[in-house]
Motif scaffolding. Structure first.
Motif, PDB file in Angstrom:
ATOM      1  N   MET A   1       1.980  -1.446  -2.735  1.00 23.27           N
ATOM      2  CA  MET A   1       1.597  -0.331  -3.607  1.00 23.27           C
ATOM      3  C   MET A   1       2.827   0.539  -3.901  1.00 23.27           C
ATOM      4  O   MET A   1       3.607   0.837  -3.017  1.00 23.27           O
ATOM      5  CB  MET A   1       0.514   0.515  -2.912  1.00 23.27           C
ATOM      6  CG  MET A   1      -0.071   1.626  -3.770  1.00 23.27           C
ATOM      7  SD  MET A   1      -1.116   0.974  -5.064  1.00 23.27           S
ATOM      8  CE  MET A   1      -1.297   2.409  -6.098  1.00 23.27           C
ATOM      9  N   THR A   2       2.975   0.914  -5.156  1.00 15.13           N
ATOM     10  CA  THR A   2       4.100   1.751  -5.536  1.00 15.13           C
ATOM     11  C   THR A   2       4.046   3.100  -4.842  1.00 15.13           C
ATOM     12  O   THR A   2       2.983   3.587  -4.490  1.00 15.13           O
ATOM     13  CB  THR A   2       4.115   1.958  -7.059  1.00 15.13           C
ATOM     14  OG1 THR A   2       5.198   2.834  -7.394  1.00 15.13           O
ATOM     15  CG2 THR A   2       2.820   2.582  -7.540  1.00 15.13           C
ATOM     16  N   ASN A 268     -14.814   5.238 -11.220  1.00 15.21           N
ATOM     17  CA  ASN A 268     -13.607   5.590 -11.975  1.00 15.21           C
ATOM     18  C   ASN A 268     -12.352   5.396 -11.135  1.00 15.21           C
ATOM     19  O   ASN A 268     -11.363   4.811 -11.579  1.00 15.21           O
ATOM     20  CB  ASN A 268     -13.683   7.040 -12.457  1.00 15.21           C
ATOM     21  CG  ASN A 268     -14.780   7.267 -13.476  1.00 15.21           C
ATOM     22  OD1 ASN A 268     -15.379   6.319 -13.985  1.00 15.21           O
ATOM     23  ND2 ASN A 268     -15.063   8.527 -13.776  1.00 15.21           N
ATOM     24  N   ALA A 269     -12.392   5.909  -9.900  1.00 20.44           N
ATOM     25  CA  ALA A 269     -11.219   5.832  -9.028  1.00 20.44           C
ATOM     26  C   ALA A 269     -10.866   4.390  -8.689  1.00 20.44           C
ATOM     27  O   ALA A 269      -9.692   3.997  -8.730  1.00 20.44           O
ATOM     28  CB  ALA A 269     -11.469   6.624  -7.746  1.00 20.44           C
ATOM     29  N   ALA A 270     -11.868   3.592  -8.348  1.00 22.91           N
ATOM     30  CA  ALA A 270     -11.612   2.203  -7.967  1.00 22.91           C
ATOM     31  C   ALA A 270     -11.090   1.393  -9.152  1.00 22.91           C
ATOM     32  O   ALA A 270     -10.221   0.521  -8.992  1.00 22.91           O
ATOM     33  CB  ALA A 270     -12.879   1.572  -7.408  1.00 22.91           C
ATOM     34  N   THR A 271     -11.600   1.667 -10.350  1.00 23.77           N
ATOM     35  CA  THR A 271     -11.116   0.978 -11.541  1.00 23.77           C
ATOM     36  C   THR A 271      -9.660   1.341 -11.815  1.00 23.77           C
ATOM     37  O   THR A 271      -8.826   0.478 -12.112  1.00 23.77           O
ATOM     38  CB  THR A 271     -11.991   1.328 -12.750  1.00 23.77           C
ATOM     39  OG1 THR A 271     -13.349   0.934 -12.491  1.00 23.77           O
ATOM     40  CG2 THR A 271     -11.507   0.630 -14.011  1.00 23.77           C
ATOM     41  N   GLU A 277      -2.764  -1.591  -9.731  1.00 26.67           N
ATOM     42  CA  GLU A 277      -2.321  -2.751  -8.963  1.00 26.67           C
ATOM     43  C   GLU A 277      -2.040  -3.958  -9.851  1.00 26.67           C
ATOM     44  O   GLU A 277      -1.702  -5.030  -9.350  1.00 26.67           O
ATOM     45  CB  GLU A 277      -3.382  -3.115  -7.924  1.00 26.67           C
ATOM     46  CG  GLU A 277      -3.518  -2.098  -6.800  1.00 26.67           C
ATOM     47  CD  GLU A 277      -2.452  -2.292  -5.739  1.00 26.67           C
ATOM     48  OE1 GLU A 277      -2.702  -3.006  -4.762  1.00 26.67           O
ATOM     49  OE2 GLU A 277      -1.349  -1.731  -5.912  1.00 26.67           O
ATOM     50  N   GLY A 278      -2.200  -3.795 -11.165  1.00 27.33           N
ATOM     51  CA  GLY A 278      -1.888  -4.877 -12.084  1.00 27.33           C
ATOM     52  C   GLY A 278      -3.042  -5.796 -12.412  1.00 27.33           C
ATOM     53  O   GLY A 278      -2.842  -6.851 -13.028  1.00 27.33           O
TER      54      GLY A 278
END
Length: 310
Positions: A1-2, A268-271, A277-278
């Motif tokens: 993760m960035t 919303n958050a999970a999407t 994450e690409g």
């Protein structure tokens, strides 16, 4: 993760929750099954879910200097969410609160929200942030008595200015959530972000009758290159990009429905997390539906930290 952050801009409030055996009749008296306080507000919930999923998450909003603020600070901190850029207002201001009735029979939630006088985030507040430190900024569409929606329009324009001087790989992504159907002023946000989340209620208020119909209608009003996403409760979710590619996902209900409060914020958050994450748009909304379904099987969102999602 960035290591770049994701920020959610909007409301944080205190939810005062009563869990009832069934929804109470008017002018009745009954004992509740459970009672607790928890952090609420769309942006506050989404920032917490993003952190629980593994993102470096930050919340941007306003705080009133009262006992409720201390509760919110502790809750954000316990979930690993930064509030370092939030503004605190002193005497005379009150933390927004919601009285919530949860029906244990079906997990429904009835919300009575009170927000007296706390100002929303302003463009001046937002300009204090170094945008180079962020990968994604999500806005909860929030008109208020003292800060109209066009303040969010100005913040998104500020991000566009930032992006215009950078290569495509360095540009930060933006998203907005349009949830409340009684707020026609939210329409002006449709063409201002890269991703637009429209709720079932917002879509139905426009005469749209399905998630597929909603994304097909709203994509025509979005900016070039944008995508629109719509969750439709038990019917899952749909999304469409600017090329007209439609993707859908079924819902993933838990074995026992326990608490639907913040399910939309979780989706919303999970999407957003999956997109960061690409993942493809279709993969992202499927992940959103899986995490939102798991959330409906637990109280609150904190337990998402212990669930493994494929």
């Amino acid at each position: 993760m960035t290591s770049l952050r994701v920020m959610c801009v909007g409301l944080a409030c205190v939810d005062i929750v009563s869990v009832c055996k069934n929804y109470p009749e008017e002018d009745s008296d009954q004992r509740v099954l459970d009672f607790y306080w928890q952090k609420g507000g769309n942006a506050a919930n989404s920032s917490s879910v993003l952190s629980l999923l593994g993102a470096e998450s930050e919340y941007l909003g306003s705080f009133a200097n009262d006992n409720e603020m201390r509760f919110l600070h502790e809750d954000f901190s316990s979930m690993g969410v930064s509030t370092s850029h939030c503004r605190t207002f002193d005497s005379g201001f009150m933390t927004p609160t919601s009285i919530i009735i949860v029906n244990s029979q079906n997990g429904s939630r009835t919300i009575l929200h009170a927000s007296k006088n706390l100002p929303e985030v302003s463009l001046e507040d937002f300009k204090r942030i170094n945008l180079s430190h962020y990968k994604w900024i999500h806005f909860e569409g929030r008109p208020s008595f003292n800060t109209p929606t066009h303040e969010i329009v100005r913040m998104l324009a500020h991000i566009d200015q930032h992006n215009n001087s950078r290569s495509e790989s360095e540009q930060l992504q933006t998203s907005v959530e349009l949830e409340k159907p009684a707020r026609p002023e939210l329409d002006q946000l449709l063409d201002k972000a890269n991703y637009v989340f429209v709720s079932k209620e917002y879509s139905q208020n426009k005469g749209l009758t399905s998630k597929e119909e909603a994304v097909k209608a709203f994509i025509q009003k979005c900016r070039q290159g944008a995508s629109v996403i719509c969750a439709w409760g038990e019917d899952g979710a749909a999304a469409m990009d600017s090329q007209g590619q439609l993707v859908t996902s079924c819902c993933f209900p838990p074995d026992k429905l326990r608490d639907t409060l913040a399910a939309g914020d979780t989706f919303n958050a999970a999407t957003i997390f999956a997109l960061m994450e690409g993942k493809t748009l279709g993969e992202a909304i499927t992940f959103g539906c899986k995490v939102a379904g798991a959330k409906c099987g637990i109280q609150g969102v904190r337990g998402l930290r212990d669930i493994k999602f494929s």
